[in-house]
Design a protein around this motif. Sequence first.
Motif, mmCIF file in Angstrom:
data_model
loop_
_atom_site.group_PDB
_atom_site.id
_atom_site.type_symbol
_atom_site.label_atom_id
_atom_site.label_comp_id
_atom_site.label_asym_id
_atom_site.label_seq_id
_atom_site.Cartn_x
_atom_site.Cartn_y
_atom_site.Cartn_z
ATOM 1 N N UNK A 146 49.883 42.370 43.877
ATOM 2 C CA UNK A 146 48.886 43.388 44.199
ATOM 3 C C UNK A 146 48.664 44.340 43.028
ATOM 4 N N UNK A 147 48.253 43.772 41.917
ATOM 5 C CA UNK A 147 47.982 44.555 40.708
ATOM 6 C C UNK A 147 46.494 44.490 40.391
ATOM 7 N N UNK A 148 45.897 45.609 39.957
ATOM 8 C CA UNK A 148 44.467 45.604 39.631
ATOM 9 C C UNK A 148 44.117 44.502 38.627
ATOM 10 N N UNK A 149 43.043 43.802 38.926
ATOM 11 C CA UNK A 149 42.578 42.729 38.056
ATOM 12 C C UNK A 149 43.030 41.349 38.489
ATOM 13 N N UNK A 150 44.050 41.261 39.341
ATOM 14 C CA UNK A 150 44.534 39.953 39.771
ATOM 15 C C UNK A 150 43.524 39.268 40.681
ATOM 16 N N UNK A 151 43.392 37.946 40.503
ATOM 17 C CA UNK A 151 42.591 37.134 41.403
ATOM 18 C C UNK A 151 43.497 36.634 42.525
ATOM 19 N N UNK A 152 43.034 36.774 43.748
ATOM 20 C CA UNK A 152 43.842 36.400 44.898
ATOM 21 C C UNK A 152 42.975 35.680 45.927
ATOM 22 N N UNK A 153 43.644 35.109 46.917
ATOM 23 C CA UNK A 153 42.978 34.642 48.120
ATOM 24 C C UNK A 153 43.451 35.534 49.252
ATOM 25 N N UNK A 154 42.525 36.123 49.953
ATOM 26 C CA UNK A 154 42.863 37.105 50.985
ATOM 27 C C UNK A 154 42.358 36.639 52.339
ATOM 28 N N UNK A 155 43.213 36.772 53.333
ATOM 29 C CA UNK A 155 42.812 36.554 54.716
ATOM 30 C C UNK A 155 42.849 37.899 55.425
ATOM 31 N N UNK A 156 41.700 38.344 55.911
ATOM 32 C CA UNK A 156 41.575 39.639 56.555
ATOM 33 C C UNK A 156 41.228 39.449 58.021
ATOM 34 N N UNK A 157 41.856 40.221 58.882
ATOM 35 C CA UNK A 157 41.580 40.118 60.312
ATOM 36 C C UNK A 157 41.661 41.489 60.958
ATOM 37 N N UNK A 158 40.795 41.721 61.940
ATOM 38 C CA UNK A 158 40.788 42.971 62.698
ATOM 39 C C UNK A 158 40.166 42.695 64.060
ATOM 40 N N UNK A 159 40.572 43.464 65.051
ATOM 41 C CA UNK A 159 40.036 43.272 66.395
ATOM 42 C C UNK A 159 38.589 43.724 66.496
ATOM 43 N N UNK A 160 38.257 44.775 65.768
ATOM 44 C CA UNK A 160 36.875 45.265 65.742
ATOM 45 C C UNK A 160 36.490 45.558 64.299
ATOM 46 N N UNK A 161 35.197 45.666 64.036
ATOM 47 C CA UNK A 161 34.728 45.957 62.685
ATOM 48 C C UNK A 161 35.109 47.363 62.239
#
Length: 245
Positions: free
Chosen positions: A48-63
């Motif tokens: 989690x360092x600025x500039x790093x390329x990652x694959x992110x999975x984000x989830x939430x019950x509501x927007x």
Amino acid sequence: MRFTTPAIIVALRPHGEHGAIVRLMTPDHGLQAAYVRGARGRQLRPVLMPGNQVEATLSARTEAQLAQGTIELVHSRGPLLQEPLPAAAIDWIAALTATVLPEGQPYPRLYQALDGLLAAIEAAPSASGWGAALVRYELLLLAELGFGLDLEKCAVSGANDELIAVSPRSGRAVSAAEAEPYAGKLLPLPRFVIEGGTANWPEILEGLALTGHFLLRDLVTDRSAPIAESRIRLFERLRKAAGQA
């Protein structure tokens, strides 16, 4: 809400005992914030360092709810943070992106430009190799947020040739003939900004002075003003590097 996306880390703020709120620039969902558990642990800290390329999975019950995030590293730019100029550049562009963009609005062109700029910083042997890309990214960001410069034709004559300066007030280009009476009052317009291609050190510094004027006037204001120090620090380091070249 649940989706998986490529992303670029642009900001990290500690939250709770072990977690953090991470801000990510994504190609299709714009700037996204997510809570990441264990973000300050040994395993995730280098991810989690600025500039790093990652694959992110984000989830939430509501927007409206802050998403929970799972992050996997794709490409690390951590080694660049050990070098003063690349580190200063990444610090600035990440902070700028995280601060001025509204969350959740897609900016695919900005994502591609940010990815390209980071790749240029990584690949170039010196800052002169990525300085022009930095100027172009800042110009694009201004344009995407509604503060784009008008560099198509002269603000006075309407001519589209020999454009050499920009009005610091209107952001419109001025031709050589019309700029002469206002020498010293206009911002230089380096050739590469209009024509593309590479740039030398004087042109890069002129380009950064140009974009810096409008960024600090129109975008980096009020609550975002503290990040201006990063821009000023980067410009001074680049000017020093130019003097040593």
